[in-house]
Scaffold this active site. Structure first.
Site, PDB file in Angstrom:
ATOM      1  N   ASN A  27       0.780  -1.153   0.052  1.00 16.73           N
ATOM      2  CA  ASN A  27       0.041  -0.012  -0.248  1.00 16.73           C
ATOM      3  C   ASN A  27       0.956   1.205   0.086  1.00 16.73           C
ATOM      4  O   ASN A  27       1.557   1.524   0.939  1.00 16.73           O
ATOM      5  CB  ASN A  27      -0.912  -0.071   1.251  1.00 16.73           C
ATOM      6  CG  ASN A  27      -1.906   1.123   1.332  1.00 16.73           C
ATOM      7  OD1 ASN A  27      -1.859   1.945   0.399  1.00 16.73           O
ATOM      8  ND2 ASN A  27      -2.607   1.473   2.251  1.00 16.73           N
ATOM      9  N   LYS A  29       0.260   4.242  -0.558  1.00 16.08           N
ATOM     10  CA  LYS A  29      -0.427   5.393   0.042  1.00 16.08           C
ATOM     11  C   LYS A  29      -0.163   6.588  -1.059  1.00 16.08           C
ATOM     12  O   LYS A  29      -0.138   6.304  -2.092  1.00 16.08           O
ATOM     13  CB  LYS A  29      -0.122   5.512   1.609  1.00 16.08           C
ATOM     14  CG  LYS A  29      -0.063   4.388   2.284  1.00 16.08           C
ATOM     15  CD  LYS A  29      -0.502   4.617   3.754  1.00 16.08           C
ATOM     16  CE  LYS A  29      -0.752   3.212   4.448  1.00 16.08           C
ATOM     17  NZ  LYS A  29      -0.985   3.513   6.022  1.00 16.08           N
ATOM     18  N   HIS A 113     -10.082   0.786   3.282  1.00 18.09           N
ATOM     19  CA  HIS A 113      -8.989   1.203   4.235  1.00 18.09           C
ATOM     20  C   HIS A 113      -9.462   2.144   5.318  1.00 18.09           C
ATOM     21  O   HIS A 113     -10.192   2.816   4.799  1.00 18.09           O
ATOM     22  CB  HIS A 113      -7.911   1.718   3.436  1.00 18.09           C
ATOM     23  CG  HIS A 113      -6.593   1.649   4.088  1.00 18.09           C
ATOM     24  ND1 HIS A 113      -6.316   2.726   5.353  1.00 18.09           N
ATOM     25  CD2 HIS A 113      -5.401   1.044   4.306  1.00 18.09           C
ATOM     26  CE1 HIS A 113      -5.262   2.440   5.783  1.00 18.09           C
ATOM     27  NE2 HIS A 113      -4.524   1.347   5.256  1.00 18.09           N
ATOM     28  N   GLU A 185      -6.666  -5.691   9.284  1.00 24.37           N
ATOM     29  CA  GLU A 185      -5.873  -4.470   9.698  1.00 24.37           C
ATOM     30  C   GLU A 185      -6.438  -3.625  10.662  1.00 24.37           C
ATOM     31  O   GLU A 185      -7.166  -2.754  10.633  1.00 24.37           O
ATOM     32  CB  GLU A 185      -5.693  -3.297   8.431  1.00 24.37           C
ATOM     33  CG  GLU A 185      -4.919  -3.892   7.075  1.00 24.37           C
ATOM     34  CD  GLU A 185      -4.189  -2.695   6.605  1.00 24.37           C
ATOM     35  OE1 GLU A 185      -2.764  -2.656   6.438  1.00 24.37           O
ATOM     36  OE2 GLU A 185      -4.923  -1.728   6.537  1.00 24.37           O
ATOM     37  N   GLY A 191       0.111   2.303  10.787  1.00 23.75           N
ATOM     38  CA  GLY A 191       1.146   3.485  10.955  1.00 23.75           C
ATOM     39  C   GLY A 191       1.589   3.837  12.388  1.00 23.75           C
ATOM     40  O   GLY A 191       2.043   4.904  12.731  1.00 23.75           O
ATOM     41  N   SER A 230       1.920  -1.975  10.255  1.00 22.45           N
ATOM     42  CA  SER A 230       3.284  -1.880  10.976  1.00 22.45           C
ATOM     43  C   SER A 230       3.977  -3.072  10.562  1.00 22.45           C
ATOM     44  O   SER A 230       4.998  -3.541  11.378  1.00 22.45           O
ATOM     45  CB  SER A 230       3.515  -1.545  12.228  1.00 22.45           C
ATOM     46  OG  SER A 230       2.701  -0.380  12.542  1.00 22.45           O
TER      47      SER A 230
HETATM   48  P1  PGA Z   1       1.736   0.525   7.754  1.00 20.83           P
HETATM   49  O1  PGA Z   1       0.385   0.885   6.828  1.00 20.83           O
HETATM   50  O2  PGA Z   1       2.374  -0.702   7.269  1.00 20.83           O
HETATM   51  O3  PGA Z   1       2.483   1.849   7.441  1.00 20.83           O
HETATM   52  O4  PGA Z   1       1.163   0.543   9.275  1.00 20.83           O
HETATM   53  C1  PGA Z   1      -0.381  -0.490   6.583  1.00 20.83           C
HETATM   54  C2  PGA Z   1      -1.556   0.023   5.535  1.00 20.83           C
HETATM   55  O5  PGA Z   1      -2.199   1.052   6.077  1.00 20.83           O
HETATM   56  O6  PGA Z   1      -2.121  -0.593   5.026  1.00 20.83           O
END
Ligand code: PGA
Length: 270
Positions: A27, A29, A113, A185, A191, A230
């Protein structure tokens, strides 16, 4: 005891899921640029194309789908987006439809999401309509489900997750989960510095599998449960030790190509 709840059933289910390749979905983002992507895609093409046991997908911002198609077509790496419109065309300013994503060779589409549900007040019903459009255009939905910290502390995480899944079933029927991915998730793990523990992930993945099996009457062929929140090269080792995990959804760690490569190598060899 019904077969669905029996240990034998779980064993058969795991044996069947194990046959599938592990799904590693990035992802990205709202990150990247034409110049960053050029280096990134080239490295992916050169170093990630030889993984035998993985399906790798990069979920990108819309403007970079064309660039991804140019770089990654004819490789084993797939790409896609992080959202889609619930409509197919018409007066929906700023939206991007499923057929448009398909035009650019997209395979995976993240839907539901929590960063979107929270910021744009996306309802379960909207998510279900988007899910239906993704399937209609033969792409693979990566449906994000998960509880907040308050919900986990209240011990209602399974109820929260099952109601997110049931909202999809209510509108689309249970069959839509065939050839789909559910990403567990937990909102509190995204995050943050703390991923869910392997035990928490294992428990929820098994719960989701059992829940979907009940809905399907135990009759499905290709359906994956992955974990996101994470994920990094260190915790990937423990996460992939779990038999119930079919892959991971990787946010921040997917931007760092070395880190992402480590995660993929761990998955490949697990
Ligand atoms: P992250 O994000 O690995 O930075 O925690 C995962 C996600 O939002 O899909």
């Amino acid at each position: 005891m019904s077969l669905i709840k029996s240990p034998l059933y779980n064993l058969l289910l795991r044996a069947r899921m194990k046959k599938n390749k592990k799904k590693i979905i990035a992802n990205i983002k709202m990150n990247g640029s034409l110049s960053f992507n050029e280096i990134y895609f080239n490295k992916i093409k050169k170093n990630f194309n030889n993984f035998e046991n993985l399906n790798i997908g990069l979920c990108l911002p819309y403007p970079y789908l064309f660039q991804a198609k140019n770089f990654l077509e004819h490789t084993k790496i797939c790409w896609g987006s992080q959202n889609v419109a619930k409509f197919e065309s018409g007066p929906h300013t700023g939206e991007v439809s499923a057929p448009m994503l398909k035009d650019f060779g997209s395979k995976y589409v993240i839907v539901g999401h929590s960063e979107r549900s929270t910021a744009y007040c996306e309802s379960d019903e909207n998510i279900a309509h988007k899910f239906e459009k993704i399937k209609k255009y033969n792409m693979t939905p990566v449906l994000c489900v998960g509880e907040s910290l308050i919900e986990r502390e209240a011990g209602i995480m399974e109820r929260v997750v099952s109601s997110q899944i049931d909202a999809i079933v209510k509108i689309n029927g249970a069959e839509v989960f065939e050839d789909s991915i559910i990403a567990y998730e937990p909102i509190w793990a995204i995050g943050s510095d703390t991923a869910a523990s392997p035990a928490q992930v294992d428990k929820m993945c098994n719960f989701i599998k059992d829940h979907i099996c009940k809905v399907f009457n135990g009759n499905f062929k290709n359906f994956s449960i992955i974990y996101g929140g994470s994920v990094n090269s260190k915790n990937a080792v423990q996460l992939f030790a779990s038999e119930s995990l079919d892959g991971v959804l990787v946010g921040r760690s997917s931007i760092n190509i070395e880190e992402f490569f480590q995660i993929c190598s761990t998955a490949e060899n697990s």
